[in-house]
Design a protein around this motif. Structure first.
Motif, PDB file in Angstrom:
ATOM      1  N   GLU A   1      19.956  28.776 -20.035  1.00  0.00           N
ATOM      2  CA  GLU A   1      19.481  28.315 -21.340  1.00  0.00           C
ATOM      3  C   GLU A   1      20.038  26.957 -21.733  1.00  0.00           C
ATOM      4  O   GLU A   1      19.570  26.331 -22.682  1.00  0.00           O
ATOM      5  CB  GLU A   1      19.822  29.344 -22.428  1.00  0.00           C
ATOM      6  N   ASN A   2      21.000  26.482 -20.983  1.00  0.00           N
ATOM      7  CA  ASN A   2      21.629  25.198 -21.282  1.00  0.00           C
ATOM      8  C   ASN A   2      20.941  24.062 -20.525  1.00  0.00           C
ATOM      9  O   ASN A   2      21.583  23.080 -20.146  1.00  0.00           O
ATOM     10  CB  ASN A   2      23.118  25.257 -20.909  1.00  0.00           C
ATOM     11  N   THR A   3      19.632  24.200 -20.296  1.00  0.00           N
ATOM     12  CA  THR A   3      18.890  23.264 -19.445  1.00  0.00           C
ATOM     13  C   THR A   3      17.575  22.853 -20.102  1.00  0.00           C
ATOM     14  O   THR A   3      16.889  23.681 -20.691  1.00  0.00           O
ATOM     15  CB  THR A   3      18.574  23.914 -18.076  1.00  0.00           C
ATOM     16  N   LEU A   4      17.262  21.566 -19.983  1.00  0.00           N
ATOM     17  CA  LEU A   4      15.938  21.059 -20.340  1.00  0.00           C
ATOM     18  C   LEU A   4      15.285  20.569 -19.049  1.00  0.00           C
ATOM     19  O   LEU A   4      15.803  19.677 -18.380  1.00  0.00           O
ATOM     20  CB  LEU A   4      16.027  19.906 -21.343  1.00  0.00           C
ATOM     21  N   VAL A   5      14.144  21.170 -18.694  1.00  0.00           N
ATOM     22  CA  VAL A   5      13.425  20.819 -17.473  1.00  0.00           C
ATOM     23  C   VAL A   5      12.293  19.864 -17.845  1.00  0.00           C
ATOM     24  O   VAL A   5      11.462  20.186 -18.697  1.00  0.00           O
ATOM     25  CB  VAL A   5      12.851  22.068 -16.781  1.00  0.00           C
ATOM     26  N   VAL A   6      12.268  18.697 -17.202  1.00  0.00           N
ATOM     27  CA  VAL A   6      11.281  17.668 -17.545  1.00  0.00           C
ATOM     28  C   VAL A   6      10.330  17.446 -16.375  1.00  0.00           C
ATOM     29  O   VAL A   6      10.747  17.126 -15.265  1.00  0.00           O
ATOM     30  CB  VAL A   6      11.971  16.340 -17.923  1.00  0.00           C
ATOM     31  N   PHE A   7       9.029  17.647 -16.654  1.00  0.00           N
ATOM     32  CA  PHE A   7       7.971  17.491 -15.662  1.00  0.00           C
ATOM     33  C   PHE A   7       7.151  16.237 -15.936  1.00  0.00           C
ATOM     34  O   PHE A   7       7.086  15.757 -17.070  1.00  0.00           O
ATOM     35  CB  PHE A   7       7.012  18.686 -15.702  1.00  0.00           C
ATOM     36  N   ASN A   8       6.469  15.744 -14.884  1.00  0.00           N
ATOM     37  CA  ASN A   8       5.498  14.664 -15.022  1.00  0.00           C
ATOM     38  C   ASN A   8       4.103  15.280 -15.003  1.00  0.00           C
ATOM     39  O   ASN A   8       3.701  15.893 -14.012  1.00  0.00           O
ATOM     40  CB  ASN A   8       5.651  13.665 -13.869  1.00  0.00           C
ATOM     41  N   ASN A   9       3.346  15.119 -16.094  1.00  0.00           N
ATOM     42  CA  ASN A   9       2.033  15.757 -16.194  1.00  0.00           C
ATOM     43  C   ASN A   9       0.873  14.830 -15.827  1.00  0.00           C
ATOM     44  O   ASN A   9      -0.272  15.085 -16.191  1.00  0.00           O
ATOM     45  CB  ASN A   9       1.817  16.347 -17.592  1.00  0.00           C
ATOM     46  N   SER A  10       1.155  13.755 -15.111  1.00  0.00           N
ATOM     47  CA  SER A  10       0.079  12.860 -14.679  1.00  0.00           C
ATOM     48  C   SER A  10      -0.860  13.583 -13.714  1.00  0.00           C
ATOM     49  O   SER A  10      -0.430  14.405 -12.904  1.00  0.00           O
ATOM     50  CB  SER A  10       0.654  11.620 -13.996  1.00  0.00           C
ATOM     51  N   LYS A  11      -2.131  13.267 -13.821  1.00  0.00           N
ATOM     52  CA  LYS A  11      -3.158  13.872 -12.968  1.00  0.00           C
ATOM     53  C   LYS A  11      -3.650  12.855 -11.949  1.00  0.00           C
ATOM     54  O   LYS A  11      -3.818  11.680 -12.264  1.00  0.00           O
ATOM     55  CB  LYS A  11      -4.327  14.353 -13.837  1.00  0.00           C
ATOM     56  N   VAL A  12      -3.869  13.314 -10.723  1.00  0.00           N
ATOM     57  CA  VAL A  12      -4.297  12.427  -9.645  1.00  0.00           C
ATOM     58  C   VAL A  12      -5.786  12.110  -9.792  1.00  0.00           C
ATOM     59  O   VAL A  12      -6.614  13.010  -9.967  1.00  0.00           O
ATOM     60  CB  VAL A  12      -4.041  13.058  -8.267  1.00  0.00           C
ATOM     61  N   ARG A  13      -6.095  10.849  -9.722  1.00  0.00           N
ATOM     62  CA  ARG A  13      -7.492  10.411  -9.739  1.00  0.00           C
ATOM     63  C   ARG A  13      -8.052  10.480  -8.314  1.00  0.00           C
ATOM     64  O   ARG A  13      -7.363  10.166  -7.341  1.00  0.00           O
ATOM     65  CB  ARG A  13      -7.570   8.977 -10.245  1.00  0.00           C
ATOM     66  N   LYS A  14      -9.298  10.890  -8.171  1.00  0.00           N
ATOM     67  CA  LYS A  14      -9.964  10.761  -6.874  1.00  0.00           C
ATOM     68  C   LYS A  14     -10.181   9.276  -6.633  1.00  0.00           C
ATOM     69  O   LYS A  14     -11.113   8.671  -7.173  1.00  0.00           O
ATOM     70  CB  LYS A  14     -11.281  11.524  -6.872  1.00  0.00           C
ATOM     71  N   ALA A  15      -9.321   8.684  -5.842  1.00  0.00           N
ATOM     72  CA  ALA A  15      -9.232   7.226  -5.779  1.00  0.00           C
ATOM     73  C   ALA A  15      -9.796   6.615  -4.507  1.00  0.00           C
ATOM     74  O   ALA A  15      -9.906   5.395  -4.412  1.00  0.00           O
ATOM     75  CB  ALA A  15      -7.770   6.796  -5.938  1.00  0.00           C
TER      76      ALA A  15
ATOM     77  N   ASP B   1     -16.370   5.852 -14.254  1.00  0.00           N
ATOM     78  CA  ASP B   1     -15.333   6.636 -14.907  1.00  0.00           C
ATOM     79  C   ASP B   1     -14.894   7.773 -14.005  1.00  0.00           C
ATOM     80  O   ASP B   1     -15.344   7.902 -12.856  1.00  0.00           O
ATOM     81  CB  ASP B   1     -15.823   7.153 -16.266  1.00  0.00           C
ATOM     82  N   ASP B   2     -14.023   8.630 -14.526  1.00  0.00           N
ATOM     83  CA  ASP B   2     -13.494   9.730 -13.713  1.00  0.00           C
ATOM     84  C   ASP B   2     -14.570  10.746 -13.362  1.00  0.00           C
ATOM     85  O   ASP B   2     -14.469  11.425 -12.329  1.00  0.00           O
ATOM     86  CB  ASP B   2     -12.317  10.397 -14.432  1.00  0.00           C
ATOM     87  N   ASP B   3     -15.607  10.867 -14.186  1.00  0.00           N
ATOM     88  CA  ASP B   3     -16.705  11.775 -13.841  1.00  0.00           C
ATOM     89  C   ASP B   3     -17.417  11.292 -12.577  1.00  0.00           C
ATOM     90  O   ASP B   3     -17.748  12.100 -11.687  1.00  0.00           O
ATOM     91  CB  ASP B   3     -17.704  11.857 -15.003  1.00  0.00           C
ATOM     92  N   TYR B   4     -17.644   9.982 -12.494  1.00  0.00           N
ATOM     93  CA  TYR B   4     -18.256   9.438 -11.281  1.00  0.00           C
ATOM     94  C   TYR B   4     -17.346   9.675 -10.074  1.00  0.00           C
ATOM     95  O   TYR B   4     -17.799  10.114  -9.010  1.00  0.00           O
ATOM     96  CB  TYR B   4     -18.531   7.945 -11.445  1.00  0.00           C
ATOM     97  N   LEU B   5     -16.058   9.375 -10.242  1.00  0.00           N
ATOM     98  CA  LEU B   5     -15.122   9.517  -9.120  1.00  0.00           C
ATOM     99  C   LEU B   5     -14.979  10.969  -8.697  1.00  0.00           C
ATOM    100  O   LEU B   5     -14.868  11.266  -7.503  1.00  0.00           O
ATOM    101  CB  LEU B   5     -13.767   8.921  -9.499  1.00  0.00           C
ATOM    102  N   ASP B   6     -14.980  11.886  -9.649  1.00  0.00           N
ATOM    103  CA  ASP B   6     -14.883  13.306  -9.302  1.00  0.00           C
ATOM    104  C   ASP B   6     -16.057  13.732  -8.421  1.00  0.00           C
ATOM    105  O   ASP B   6     -15.909  14.591  -7.548  1.00  0.00           O
ATOM    106  CB  ASP B   6     -14.853  14.169 -10.566  1.00  0.00           C
ATOM    107  N   GLU B   7     -17.219  13.120  -8.637  1.00  0.00           N
ATOM    108  CA  GLU B   7     -18.401  13.502  -7.860  1.00  0.00           C
ATOM    109  C   GLU B   7     -18.471  12.805  -6.510  1.00  0.00           C
ATOM    110  O   GLU B   7     -18.845  13.427  -5.498  1.00  0.00           O
ATOM    111  CB  GLU B   7     -19.668  13.190  -8.656  1.00  0.00           C
ATOM    112  N   PHE B   8     -18.068  11.542  -6.443  1.00  0.00           N
ATOM    113  CA  PHE B   8     -18.347  10.761  -5.238  1.00  0.00           C
ATOM    114  C   PHE B   8     -17.103  10.307  -4.453  1.00  0.00           C
ATOM    115  O   PHE B   8     -17.236   9.906  -3.291  1.00  0.00           O
ATOM    116  CB  PHE B   8     -19.177   9.527  -5.605  1.00  0.00           C
ATOM    117  N   ALA B   9     -15.956  10.310  -5.069  1.00  0.00           N
ATOM    118  CA  ALA B   9     -14.744   9.820  -4.390  1.00  0.00           C
ATOM    119  C   ALA B   9     -13.946  10.989  -3.795  1.00  0.00           C
ATOM    120  O   ALA B   9     -14.329  12.154  -3.900  1.00  0.00           O
ATOM    121  CB  ALA B   9     -13.889   9.012  -5.361  1.00  0.00           C
TER     122      ALA B   9
END
Length: 343
Positions: free
Chosen positions: A52-66, A136-144
Motif C-alpha cells: 500500500e506504500n506504492t504508487l504505480v505509474v503507467f504510460n497510457n499512450s496508444k500505438v498508431r498503425k503507422a 486520420d486514425d480511422d484511415y490508418l486503422d483500415e489501411f495501415a
C-alpha cells in the motif's frame, strides 16, 4: 563511457516473435539492488511484490498503425512510409524505405484512393510526404499496419492490433508500444489496487527518441530526439502526495521513468503537454522514481543504459547473463523485470 560497454550476446531464438498465448503470464525476474539478489517469478506474482506504500505509474499512450505502403507513380515500386509525426492536416514526417530513390517531387498511390508526394528531405531516410487529403486514425486503422519492431521477423497479424497495445491504452500517438505495459491485464491492475497501492497514468508518445540506435562510439555524444508527453492534474496530485508521504514511486516502463523525471521540478510535477529529450545514463541521480518495472532491452540501446543507471551496470550485466542462461524471452513481446528500490 563507450556504448559498446553496454553490449551482450543474445541467441536469436530468445528474441520473442509472438506475445505469450495469454497476456499476463510472462516470466518475471526480480532484482534487489540493495542486496544484489536475483529471483525468478511470474507476472501473476507481481501484485504480491508491492504494498500500500506504492504508487504505480503507467504510460497510457496508444500505438498508431503507422506503417503505410504506397506505390511509386513512376515505377510502380512498393515503398514503405513509417509515419512518425503529423506536421499539418495533410503533411506527415515519415521514415521511408529505399530512401535514396525517394526524392522531392516523387508521387505515390496509397490504398483507399489516397495520393501523396514527397515535399522535403530531412536526414538519411526521413521525408515529408504531403497527401491529397487529410488522413486520420480511422484511415490508418483500415489501411495501415501495426509498427512491429524490426527484430520481429514477420508481418503484423490481426492479433497484433490488440496484443501490441496495453489494456489501458487511451491516447493515440506512439509509433512503438511502451512494451512494459503489455504485461498487465485488468485483473492484475485490480489486484494491485487491492493491495492498497494506487495507480496513475501519464502519456508519452513513443517516437524516435526512445528507440533510435546510438550511432556514436562515445555514449555521451548521443543526442536524444524530443518526445511529447502529458501530465494530468489528477496524476500530478497523486505523485506529489505520494512523494510527500514517502511512498515508493514505481514507474512501469522507461517512458514513464523519463516522463516523471522530466516533469518533476522544484518539488512539483509540472502539468500539461511538454517535451523531453532526457538521456539517463550511469551517474544520473533519480529525482523521484525508486522502483522500475521494465522489459529486457536490446544491446547498446539507451533503454539498457537507463536501467543500468538505476540498478548498476554490473548488476544488470549479471542479471541479463542469468536471463540468457534461463532462456528468458527478450524485447517487446518478451519477459519482464522488476527492479526494487536502490536506496
Amino acid at each position: 563511457m563507450k556504448i559498446r560497454d553496454f553490449s551482450f550476446d543474445l541467441p536469436d531464438e530468445l528474441i520473442a516473435q509472438y506475445p505469450p498465448e495469454e497476456r499476463g503470464t510472462s516470466n518475471l525476474m526480480v532484482l534487489d539492488p540493495r542486496t544484489g539478489t536475483v529471483s525468478h517469478k511470474n507476472m501473476q506474482d507481481f501484485p504480491d511484490l508491492i504494498d500500500e506504500n506504492t504508487l504505480v505509474v503507467f504510460n497510457n499512450s496508444k500505438v498508431r498503425k503507422a506503417r503505410l505502403f504506397g506505390f511509386s507513380e513512376e515505377t510502380g515500386g512498393k515503398v514503405e512510409f513509417f509515419l512518425l509525426e503529423k506536421i499539418s492536416g495533410k503533411a506527415w514526417k515519415a521514415m521511408v524505405s529505399k530512401a535514396k530513390r525517394q526524392k522531392v517531387g516523387k508521387k505515390y498511390n496509397f490504398p483507399g484512393s489516397l495520393n501523396g508526394r514527397i515535399t522535403e528531405e530531412g536526414g538519411t531516410n526521413i521525408r515529408t510526404v504531403e497527401f491529397d487529403r487529410d488522413i486520420d486514425d480511422d484511415y490508418l486503422d483500415e489501411f495501415a499496419h501495426i509498427p512491429l519492431p524490426p527484430y520481429i521477423k514477420r508481418e503484423d497479424e490481426l492479433m497484433d492490433s490488440s496484443r501490441y497495445q496495453s489494456v489501458f491504452s487511451e491516447i493515440t500517438g506512439s509509433v512503438a508500444a511502451p512494451t512494459a505495459s503489455l504485461h498487465f491485464t485488468e485483473g492484475l491492475i485490480h489486484r494491485i489496487k487491492a493491495t492498497g497501492a494506487d495507480v496513475a497514468y501519464v502519456t508519452l508518445h513513443v517516437g524516435l527518441g526512445t528507440f533510435a540506435p546510438v550511432r556514436t562510439e562515445n555514449l555521451l555524444d548521443h543526442e536524444m530526439h524530443k518526445e511529447e508527453f502529458y501530465v494530468s492534474d489528477e496524476t500530478a496530485e497523486k505523485v506529489e502526495s505520494a512523494v510527500k508521504k514517502g511512498k515508493k514511486i514505481l514507474a512501469v516502463g522507461t517512458t514513464s521513468i523519463r516522463t516523471l523525471e522530466s516533469a518533476w521540478q522544484n518539488g512539483e510535477l509540472k502539468r500539461g503537454t511538454q517535451y523531453t529529450d532526457l538521456f539517463i545514463y550511469p551517474g544520473y541521480k533519480f529525482k523521484i522514481v525508486n522502483q522500475i518495472f521494465t522489459n529486457f532491452h536490446t544491446p547498446e540501446s539507451t533503454l539498457l543504459v537507463l536501467v543500468s543507471a538505476f540498478a548498476g551496470k554490473e548488476f544488470i550485466e549479471r542479471a541479463y547473463k542469468e536471463a540468457v542462461e534461463k532462456k528468458y524471452r527478450f524485447f517487446s513481446y518478451g519477459d519482464a523485470m522488476f527492479i526494487k528500490e536502490n536506496r
